[in-house]
Write a protein that holds these residues in place. Sequence first.
Motif, PDB file in Angstrom:
ATOM      1  N   GLY A   1      30.010  23.350  12.211  1.00 53.86           N
ATOM      2  CA  GLY A   1      28.929  24.257  12.408  1.00 53.86           C
ATOM      3  C   GLY A   1      27.848  23.091  12.269  1.00 53.86           C
ATOM      4  O   GLY A   1      26.776  23.423  12.772  1.00 53.86           O
ATOM      5  N   SER A   2      28.105  22.698  10.755  1.00 53.08           N
ATOM      6  CA  SER A   2      27.011  21.927  10.159  1.00 53.08           C
ATOM      7  C   SER A   2      26.478  20.852  11.307  1.00 53.08           C
ATOM      8  O   SER A   2      25.243  20.569  11.379  1.00 53.08           O
ATOM      9  CB  SER A   2      27.104  21.420   8.992  1.00 53.08           C
ATOM     10  OG  SER A   2      27.552  22.479   7.956  1.00 53.08           O
ATOM     11  N   ALA A   3      27.657  19.950  11.793  1.00 55.26           N
ATOM     12  CA  ALA A   3      26.943  19.005  12.667  1.00 55.26           C
ATOM     13  C   ALA A   3      26.275  19.484  13.870  1.00 55.26           C
ATOM     14  O   ALA A   3      25.401  18.746  14.265  1.00 55.26           O
ATOM     15  CB  ALA A   3      28.478  18.176  13.020  1.00 55.26           C
ATOM     16  N   LEU A   4      26.917  20.726  14.509  1.00 57.53           N
ATOM     17  CA  LEU A   4      26.120  21.034  15.459  1.00 57.53           C
ATOM     18  C   LEU A   4      24.852  21.528  15.238  1.00 57.53           C
ATOM     19  O   LEU A   4      23.822  21.695  16.034  1.00 57.53           O
ATOM     20  CB  LEU A   4      26.991  22.167  16.118  1.00 57.53           C
ATOM     21  CG  LEU A   4      28.236  22.004  16.861  1.00 57.53           C
ATOM     22  CD1 LEU A   4      29.042  23.223  17.434  1.00 57.53           C
ATOM     23  CD2 LEU A   4      28.038  20.844  17.901  1.00 57.53           C
ATOM     24  N   ALA A   5      24.650  22.457  13.867  1.00 57.59           N
ATOM     25  CA  ALA A   5      23.366  22.597  13.704  1.00 57.59           C
ATOM     26  C   ALA A   5      22.132  21.481  13.498  1.00 57.59           C
ATOM     27  O   ALA A   5      21.016  21.650  13.649  1.00 57.59           O
ATOM     28  CB  ALA A   5      23.435  23.470  12.336  1.00 57.59           C
ATOM     29  N   PHE A   6      22.496  20.423  13.111  1.00 61.02           N
ATOM     30  CA  PHE A   6      22.062  19.117  12.997  1.00 61.02           C
ATOM     31  C   PHE A   6      20.789  19.152  14.277  1.00 61.02           C
ATOM     32  O   PHE A   6      19.826  19.054  14.363  1.00 61.02           O
ATOM     33  CB  PHE A   6      22.482  17.857  12.898  1.00 61.02           C
ATOM     34  CG  PHE A   6      23.225  17.670  11.690  1.00 61.02           C
ATOM     35  CD1 PHE A   6      22.991  18.463  10.527  1.00 61.02           C
ATOM     36  CD2 PHE A   6      24.330  16.581  11.437  1.00 61.02           C
ATOM     37  CE1 PHE A   6      23.652  18.322   9.274  1.00 61.02           C
ATOM     38  CE2 PHE A   6      24.977  16.508  10.271  1.00 61.02           C
ATOM     39  CZ  PHE A   6      24.594  17.112   9.176  1.00 61.02           C
ATOM     40  N   THR A   7      21.498  19.185  15.562  1.00 61.07           N
ATOM     41  CA  THR A   7      21.164  19.147  16.605  1.00 61.07           C
ATOM     42  C   THR A   7      20.157  20.318  17.119  1.00 61.07           C
ATOM     43  O   THR A   7      18.994  20.198  17.411  1.00 61.07           O
ATOM     44  CB  THR A   7      21.873  18.763  17.905  1.00 61.07           C
ATOM     45  OG1 THR A   7      22.704  17.709  17.521  1.00 61.07           O
ATOM     46  CG2 THR A   7      21.368  18.928  19.303  1.00 61.07           C
ATOM     47  N   THR A   8      20.468  21.462  16.466  1.00 64.11           N
ATOM     48  CA  THR A   8      19.828  22.508  16.934  1.00 64.11           C
ATOM     49  C   THR A   8      18.749  22.647  15.860  1.00 64.11           C
ATOM     50  O   THR A   8      17.418  22.834  16.412  1.00 64.11           O
ATOM     51  CB  THR A   8      20.562  23.896  16.513  1.00 64.11           C
ATOM     52  OG1 THR A   8      21.631  23.918  17.336  1.00 64.11           O
ATOM     53  CG2 THR A   8      19.576  25.123  16.595  1.00 64.11           C
ATOM     54  N   ALA A   9      18.524  22.360  14.728  1.00 59.53           N
ATOM     55  CA  ALA A   9      17.433  21.992  13.848  1.00 59.53           C
ATOM     56  C   ALA A   9      16.361  20.947  14.476  1.00 59.53           C
ATOM     57  O   ALA A   9      15.092  21.221  14.517  1.00 59.53           O
ATOM     58  CB  ALA A   9      17.781  21.672  12.464  1.00 59.53           C
ATOM     59  N   LEU A  10      16.796  19.866  15.079  1.00 56.09           N
ATOM     60  CA  LEU A  10      15.963  18.819  15.641  1.00 56.09           C
ATOM     61  C   LEU A  10      15.169  19.392  16.642  1.00 56.09           C
ATOM     62  O   LEU A  10      14.025  19.025  16.723  1.00 56.09           O
ATOM     63  CB  LEU A  10      16.970  17.759  15.854  1.00 56.09           C
ATOM     64  CG  LEU A  10      16.123  16.479  16.527  1.00 56.09           C
ATOM     65  CD1 LEU A  10      15.261  15.688  15.345  1.00 56.09           C
ATOM     66  CD2 LEU A  10      17.221  15.286  16.842  1.00 56.09           C
TER      67      LEU A  10
ATOM     68  N   ARG B   1      12.619  21.806  15.993  1.00 56.03           N
ATOM     69  CA  ARG B   1      11.605  21.161  15.088  1.00 56.03           C
ATOM     70  C   ARG B   1      11.859  22.045  13.498  1.00 56.03           C
ATOM     71  O   ARG B   1      10.701  22.363  12.964  1.00 56.03           O
ATOM     72  CB  ARG B   1      10.296  21.179  15.728  1.00 56.03           C
ATOM     73  CG  ARG B   1      10.094  20.136  16.762  1.00 56.03           C
ATOM     74  CD  ARG B   1       8.604  20.215  17.713  1.00 56.03           C
ATOM     75  NE  ARG B   1       7.733  20.855  16.746  1.00 56.03           N
ATOM     76  CZ  ARG B   1       6.785  21.353  17.248  1.00 56.03           C
ATOM     77  NH1 ARG B   1       6.945  21.987  18.765  1.00 56.03           N
ATOM     78  NH2 ARG B   1       5.845  21.810  16.727  1.00 56.03           N
ATOM     79  N   ALA B   2      12.897  22.348  13.125  1.00 54.66           N
ATOM     80  CA  ALA B   2      13.084  23.192  12.133  1.00 54.66           C
ATOM     81  C   ALA B   2      13.137  22.232  10.811  1.00 54.66           C
ATOM     82  O   ALA B   2      13.417  22.755   9.581  1.00 54.66           O
ATOM     83  CB  ALA B   2      14.325  24.136  12.219  1.00 54.66           C
ATOM     84  N   HIS B   3      13.416  20.804  11.055  1.00 53.21           N
ATOM     85  CA  HIS B   3      13.591  20.145   9.566  1.00 53.21           C
ATOM     86  C   HIS B   3      12.309  20.225   8.784  1.00 53.21           C
ATOM     87  O   HIS B   3      11.306  20.315   9.375  1.00 53.21           O
ATOM     88  CB  HIS B   3      13.642  18.609  10.073  1.00 53.21           C
ATOM     89  CG  HIS B   3      15.172  18.535  10.790  1.00 53.21           C
ATOM     90  ND1 HIS B   3      15.337  18.093  11.991  1.00 53.21           N
ATOM     91  CD2 HIS B   3      16.317  18.308  10.167  1.00 53.21           C
ATOM     92  CE1 HIS B   3      16.602  17.972  12.382  1.00 53.21           C
ATOM     93  NE2 HIS B   3      17.335  18.178  11.220  1.00 53.21           N
ATOM     94  N   ILE B   4      12.352  20.347   7.523  1.00 57.31           N
ATOM     95  CA  ILE B   4      11.236  20.411   6.751  1.00 57.31           C
ATOM     96  C   ILE B   4      10.178  19.085   6.650  1.00 57.31           C
ATOM     97  O   ILE B   4      10.779  17.966   6.857  1.00 57.31           O
ATOM     98  CB  ILE B   4      11.766  20.398   5.243  1.00 57.31           C
ATOM     99  CG1 ILE B   4      12.369  21.777   5.236  1.00 57.31           C
ATOM    100  CG2 ILE B   4      10.735  20.631   4.298  1.00 57.31           C
ATOM    101  CD1 ILE B   4      13.101  22.073   3.798  1.00 57.31           C
ATOM    102  N   ARG B   5       9.295  19.505   6.995  1.00 57.05           N
ATOM    103  CA  ARG B   5       7.996  18.287   7.023  1.00 57.05           C
ATOM    104  C   ARG B   5       6.720  18.839   6.310  1.00 57.05           C
ATOM    105  O   ARG B   5       6.360  20.054   6.647  1.00 57.05           O
ATOM    106  CB  ARG B   5       7.888  17.665   8.601  1.00 57.05           C
ATOM    107  CG  ARG B   5       8.796  17.024   9.094  1.00 57.05           C
ATOM    108  CD  ARG B   5       8.399  16.372  10.502  1.00 57.05           C
ATOM    109  NE  ARG B   5       7.412  15.475  10.240  1.00 57.05           N
ATOM    110  CZ  ARG B   5       6.604  15.189  11.461  1.00 57.05           C
ATOM    111  NH1 ARG B   5       6.961  15.430  12.729  1.00 57.05           N
ATOM    112  NH2 ARG B   5       5.536  14.472  11.566  1.00 57.05           N
ATOM    113  N   ILE B   6       6.090  18.066   5.455  1.00 58.59           N
ATOM    114  CA  ILE B   6       4.866  18.376   4.885  1.00 58.59           C
ATOM    115  C   ILE B   6       3.844  18.126   5.625  1.00 58.59           C
ATOM    116  O   ILE B   6       3.436  17.256   5.945  1.00 58.59           O
ATOM    117  CB  ILE B   6       4.789  17.832   3.506  1.00 58.59           C
ATOM    118  CG1 ILE B   6       6.137  17.728   2.845  1.00 58.59           C
ATOM    119  CG2 ILE B   6       3.814  18.442   2.670  1.00 58.59           C
ATOM    120  CD1 ILE B   6       6.632  19.203   2.111  1.00 58.59           C
ATOM    121  N   GLU B   7       3.269  19.310   5.990  1.00 61.06           N
ATOM    122  CA  GLU B   7       2.049  19.269   6.970  1.00 61.06           C
ATOM    123  C   GLU B   7       0.820  19.475   6.429  1.00 61.06           C
ATOM    124  O   GLU B   7      -0.285  19.673   7.131  1.00 61.06           O
ATOM    125  CB  GLU B   7       2.230  20.044   8.187  1.00 61.06           C
ATOM    126  CG  GLU B   7       2.368  21.567   7.983  1.00 61.06           C
ATOM    127  CD  GLU B   7       1.667  22.487   8.952  1.00 61.06           C
ATOM    128  OE1 GLU B   7       0.767  22.014   9.589  1.00 61.06           O
ATOM    129  OE2 GLU B   7       2.111  23.740   8.784  1.00 61.06           O
TER     130      GLU B   7
END
Length: 196
Positions: free
Chosen positions: A63-72, A75-81
Amino acid sequence: MPTSRNWSLTGTLQRLSALLANICGYVLLALAVLVTAETLGRKFFNISLQGVDELGGYALAVGSALAFTTALVDRAHIRIELFHVMLPMPLQMALNWFAITSIAAFGGLLAYVCFTILWDSFAYNSTAPTPWATPLIYPQSLWYGGVVIFALVSAVMALHATYLLVTGNGKALNKAYGPKEAAEEVKEELEDLARR
């Protein structure tokens, strides 16, 4: 890159993301049912299903491996904007391109390292140190499949971002690969609420 009305990279990636999220959800739902049955069986009937914790570990890894793609894709990966929106457009383009290509490089490295783990399990006929003694090649293959999907999707996105950078399409590059702004997140939440 294809520009046909019938095909878009963003739409294809969003459909893939939704599919992976659904698979993840069903796997975790099945795990929740098994854990509940295990807990109730132990409490009221003094029986155990044996191996639910092992299945839980496999489910979380896949599930974690699949969630990497979903988050990518989402655009859910944390970025400081904080300062990102104040930067000039060329610098925003460069940073967004660097962010997605860095993720793609990490995805490639992750796929390589995970392959060495999978290969070792195959070469040594490794089994889980549990009562089931599951051959690790099977759950690790599913896990590796999720990692490969992440690596491939991140590579496609990096190529697309490079194409947008080279052609000078900064607006599209920043929209597709920049951090989500607060207004965009609020709009998505409201649309999601309306769908429910």
